[in-house]
Design a protein around this motif. Structure first.
Motif, PDB file in Angstrom:
ATOM      1  N   GLY A 268       0.809  -1.215   0.000  1.00 19.47           N
ATOM      2  CA  GLY A 268       0.000   0.000   0.000  1.00 19.47           C
ATOM      3  C   GLY A 268       0.838   1.259   0.000  1.00 19.47           C
ATOM      4  O   GLY A 268       0.598   2.185  -0.778  1.00 19.47           O
ATOM      5  N   LEU A 269       1.847   1.299   0.871  1.00 19.23           N
ATOM      6  CA  LEU A 269       2.739   2.455   0.917  1.00 19.23           C
ATOM      7  C   LEU A 269       3.540   2.562  -0.368  1.00 19.23           C
ATOM      8  O   LEU A 269       3.775   3.670  -0.878  1.00 19.23           O
ATOM      9  CB  LEU A 269       3.674   2.347   2.120  1.00 19.23           C
ATOM     10  N   ARG A 270       3.963   1.416  -0.903  1.00 24.42           N
ATOM     11  CA  ARG A 270       4.706   1.422  -2.170  1.00 24.42           C
ATOM     12  C   ARG A 270       3.834   1.970  -3.297  1.00 24.42           C
ATOM     13  O   ARG A 270       4.307   2.757  -4.142  1.00 24.42           O
ATOM     14  CB  ARG A 270       5.161   0.007  -2.500  1.00 24.42           C
ATOM     15  N   PHE A 271       2.574   1.577  -3.325  1.00 26.63           N
ATOM     16  CA  PHE A 271       1.657   2.070  -4.355  1.00 26.63           C
ATOM     17  C   PHE A 271       1.458   3.576  -4.211  1.00 26.63           C
ATOM     18  O   PHE A 271       1.431   4.313  -5.203  1.00 26.63           O
ATOM     19  CB  PHE A 271       0.317   1.345  -4.225  1.00 26.63           C
ATOM     20  N   TRP A 272       1.318   4.025  -2.982  1.00 26.28           N
ATOM     21  CA  TRP A 272       1.129   5.460  -2.721  1.00 26.28           C
ATOM     22  C   TRP A 272       2.332   6.265  -3.225  1.00 26.28           C
ATOM     23  O   TRP A 272       2.168   7.279  -3.915  1.00 26.28           O
ATOM     24  CB  TRP A 272       0.910   5.659  -1.226  1.00 26.28           C
ATOM     25  N   ASN A 273       3.531   5.821  -2.871  1.00 22.29           N
ATOM     26  CA  ASN A 273       4.737   6.526  -3.301  1.00 22.29           C
ATOM     27  C   ASN A 273       4.912   6.462  -4.814  1.00 22.29           C
ATOM     28  O   ASN A 273       5.360   7.433  -5.442  1.00 22.29           O
ATOM     29  CB  ASN A 273       5.965   5.937  -2.602  1.00 22.29           C
ATOM     30  N   ALA A 274       4.569   5.313  -5.412  1.00 19.93           N
ATOM     31  CA  ALA A 274       4.677   5.180  -6.868  1.00 19.93           C
ATOM     32  C   ALA A 274       3.712   6.114  -7.578  1.00 19.93           C
ATOM     33  O   ALA A 274       4.040   6.693  -8.625  1.00 19.93           O
ATOM     34  CB  ALA A 274       4.423   3.735  -7.281  1.00 19.93           C
ATOM     35  N   ALA A 275       2.517   6.308  -7.013  1.00 19.92           N
ATOM     36  CA  ALA A 275       1.547   7.227  -7.611  1.00 19.92           C
ATOM     37  C   ALA A 275       2.042   8.666  -7.537  1.00 19.92           C
ATOM     38  O   ALA A 275       1.815   9.462  -8.459  1.00 19.92           O
ATOM     39  CB  ALA A 275       0.196   7.080  -6.913  1.00 19.92           C
ATOM     40  N   LEU A 276       2.730   9.010  -6.451  1.00 16.89           N
ATOM     41  CA  LEU A 276       3.242  10.375  -6.306  1.00 16.89           C
ATOM     42  C   LEU A 276       4.384  10.660  -7.268  1.00 16.89           C
ATOM     43  O   LEU A 276       4.581  11.807  -7.683  1.00 16.89           O
ATOM     44  CB  LEU A 276       3.712  10.597  -4.863  1.00 16.89           C
ATOM     45  N   THR A 277       5.152   9.623  -7.618  1.00 17.84           N
ATOM     46  CA  THR A 277       6.316   9.807  -8.487  1.00 17.84           C
ATOM     47  C   THR A 277       6.081   9.330  -9.918  1.00 17.84           C
ATOM     48  O   THR A 277       7.023   9.267 -10.709  1.00 17.84           O
ATOM     49  CB  THR A 277       7.528   9.059  -7.901  1.00 17.84           C
ATOM     50  N   ASN A 278       4.821   8.978 -10.247  1.00 17.43           N
ATOM     51  CA  ASN A 278       4.490   8.482 -11.595  1.00 17.43           C
ATOM     52  C   ASN A 278       5.329   7.261 -11.985  1.00 17.43           C
ATOM     53  O   ASN A 278       5.760   7.124 -13.127  1.00 17.43           O
ATOM     54  CB  ASN A 278       4.673   9.588 -12.640  1.00 17.43           C
ATOM     55  N   ASP A 279       5.542   6.357 -11.014  1.00 15.90           N
ATOM     56  CA  ASP A 279       6.290   5.130 -11.283  1.00 15.90           C
ATOM     57  C   ASP A 279       5.301   4.074 -11.777  1.00 15.90           C
ATOM     58  O   ASP A 279       4.869   3.187 -11.035  1.00 15.90           O
ATOM     59  CB  ASP A 279       6.994   4.661 -10.002  1.00 15.90           C
ATOM     60  N   PHE A 280       4.942   4.161 -13.065  1.00 16.29           N
ATOM     61  CA  PHE A 280       3.854   3.354 -13.610  1.00 16.29           C
ATOM     62  C   PHE A 280       4.144   1.852 -13.604  1.00 16.29           C
ATOM     63  O   PHE A 280       3.220   1.059 -13.381  1.00 16.29           O
ATOM     64  CB  PHE A 280       3.509   3.829 -15.024  1.00 16.29           C
ATOM     65  N   PRO A 281       5.359   1.385 -13.878  1.00 14.43           N
ATOM     66  CA  PRO A 281       5.587  -0.077 -13.789  1.00 14.43           C
ATOM     67  C   PRO A 281       5.275  -0.640 -12.407  1.00 14.43           C
ATOM     68  O   PRO A 281       4.691  -1.721 -12.290  1.00 14.43           O
ATOM     69  CB  PRO A 281       7.081  -0.209 -14.123  1.00 14.43           C
ATOM     70  N   VAL A 282       5.623   0.080 -11.348  1.00 16.33           N
ATOM     71  CA  VAL A 282       5.317  -0.379  -9.992  1.00 16.33           C
ATOM     72  C   VAL A 282       3.809  -0.346  -9.751  1.00 16.33           C
ATOM     73  O   VAL A 282       3.235  -1.282  -9.172  1.00 16.33           O
ATOM     74  CB  VAL A 282       6.051   0.478  -8.946  1.00 16.33           C
ATOM     75  N   ILE A 283       3.154   0.718 -10.199  1.00 14.92           N
ATOM     76  CA  ILE A 283       1.698   0.834 -10.014  1.00 14.92           C
ATOM     77  C   ILE A 283       0.980  -0.338 -10.682  1.00 14.92           C
ATOM     78  O   ILE A 283       0.128  -1.006 -10.071  1.00 14.92           O
ATOM     79  CB  ILE A 283       1.198   2.169 -10.589  1.00 14.92           C
ATOM     80  N   LEU A 284       1.335  -0.622 -11.942  1.00 13.54           N
ATOM     81  CA  LEU A 284       0.666  -1.700 -12.667  1.00 13.54           C
ATOM     82  C   LEU A 284       1.008  -3.061 -12.072  1.00 13.54           C
ATOM     83  O   LEU A 284       0.160  -3.959 -12.030  1.00 13.54           O
ATOM     84  CB  LEU A 284       1.059  -1.646 -14.144  1.00 13.54           C
ATOM     85  N   GLY A 285       2.247  -3.229 -11.603  1.00 13.73           N
ATOM     86  CA  GLY A 285       2.627  -4.494 -10.979  1.00 13.73           C
ATOM     87  C   GLY A 285       1.814  -4.758  -9.721  1.00 13.73           C
ATOM     88  O   GLY A 285       1.358  -5.889  -9.486  1.00 13.73           O
ATOM     89  N   ILE A 286       1.613  -3.743  -8.909  1.00 12.77           N
ATOM     90  CA  ILE A 286       0.822  -3.909  -7.682  1.00 12.77           C
ATOM     91  C   ILE A 286      -0.647  -4.159  -8.022  1.00 12.77           C
ATOM     92  O   ILE A 286      -1.320  -4.958  -7.356  1.00 12.77           O
ATOM     93  CB  ILE A 286       0.974  -2.669  -6.787  1.00 12.77           C
ATOM     94  N   ILE A 287      -1.151  -3.516  -9.067  1.00  7.50           N
ATOM     95  CA  ILE A 287      -2.528  -3.768  -9.494  1.00  7.50           C
ATOM     96  C   ILE A 287      -2.698  -5.221  -9.911  1.00  7.50           C
ATOM     97  O   ILE A 287      -3.705  -5.867  -9.585  1.00  7.50           O
ATOM     98  CB  ILE A 287      -2.925  -2.815 -10.636  1.00  7.50           C
TER      99      ILE A 287
END
Length: 314
Positions: A268-287
């Motif tokens: 959850g925290l990783r997703f939050w930080n990835a959303a703030l930094t536009n780290d799309f590979p991490v966002i999609l991986g967590i999804i």
């Protein structure tokens, strides 16, 4: 039973395939394309073309999807250019921590909600039933972030009993060594879940207490405790079994907010930080991981439902 499980597995695989298709399409609707989203607005046309070629994004969509699917099956979710680390290694670090938080929350919720729902059913329309019903309505309607803030304000800043920040560490062992720090994150998730589960348990218990088999058991001289805990309990638990599987997505969304609120080092925290930094590979991986977890939760609920009630297999 075997045929039932096979049918449910086929359905789960079909749903999983649809999920991967949806996530694949998300990658292609990013503003400016995946290359522009990852490389940033300063990337020139040559850099974007080279990125697309290196990652197979210049091929036909069916070929791109097949390549994406084979990579996901192998556990390759891409590369985080923001963290200079593969998404798979990031997920491997964070998944056990989130599973610890969610697992503890589920355990606490079930242990508290089941007897609470039974107690309310036995004491229906009494003062304590009305009081508990009011409390569960309050917790059920309360946003996760607001409940977490209230718990921090009460137990951390007013009573000074528990830390306001969640446990910190590289692995689950480190987190378990800081039990006082994990109390508030678990309580934030479990209180809302308890409110939901206990309401279903109360309704299910009341429904089963007026069935013919209960009257028959009482006519044979069975005590109230035997009727309640031997005959009614198993049948009343069936809706809870289904609810456990269906609530995986809800619990994970709550975990995202809870982890960000308590600085808990999970998905959850990783997703939050990835959303703030536009780290799309991490966002999609967590999804992807969250979607797979939801599908597996529903599959497990279907199987447990069939075990608890053999009529479902028909």
């Amino acid at each position: 039973m075997v045929g039932y499980i096979i049918r449910r597995l086929i359905q789960a695989l079909f749903v999983t395939l649809l999920v991967t298709m949806g996530i694949f399409l998300l990658l292609h609707v990013l503003p400016g394309g995946a290359a522009r989203a990852i490389l940033g607005p300063r990337a020139n046309a040559a850099q974007i073309a080279q990125f697309n070629h290196d990652n197979g994004l210049d091929q036909a969509l069916p070929l791109q999807y097949w390549a994406y699917l084979t990579h996901v099956i192998r556990g390759d979710f891409g590369f985080s250019y923001k963290l200079n680390q593969s998404v798979g290694s990031i997920l491997a670090q964070d998944i056990p921590k989130t599973m610890l938080l969610v697992g503890l929350s589920y355990a606490v919720a079930i242990v508290v909600a089941v007897p609470l729902g039974i107690y309310q059913a036995v004491r229906r329309n009494k003062v304590d039933d009305y009081a508990l019903t009011g409390a569960t309505f309050i917790f059920y309607s309360m946003p996760v972030f607001w409940l977490g803030i209230l718990l921090i304000g009460l137990f951390s800043f007013t009573l000074h009993l528990l830390p306001a920040e969640g446990p910190q560490g590289e692995n689950v062992g480190d987190l378990l060594g800081q039990l006082s720090s994990i109390v508030l994150p678990v309580a934030t998730l479990s209180l809302i879940t308890i409110a939901s589960f206990s309401r279903y348990m109360r309704s299910s218990t009341l429904e089963n207490m007026v069935q013919d088999y209960v009257r028959t058991a009482r006519a044979k001289g069975a005590s109230n405790n035997r009727v309640l805990y031997v005959h009614v309990l198993r049948n009343a638990l069936i809706p809870i079994i289904t609810l456990i599987g269906l609530s995986v997505g809800f619990i994970f969304s709550g975990a995202l907010i809870t982890e960000a609120l308590f600085n808990y080092p999970g998905l959850g925290l990783r997703f939050w930080n990835a959303a703030l930094t536009n780290d799309f590979p991490v966002i999609l991986g967590i999804i992807v991981v969250a979607a797979f977890g939801t599908v597996l939760g529903n599959l497990a609920a279907d199987i447990m439902y069939a075990v608890a009630d053999p009529r479902v297999r028909l």
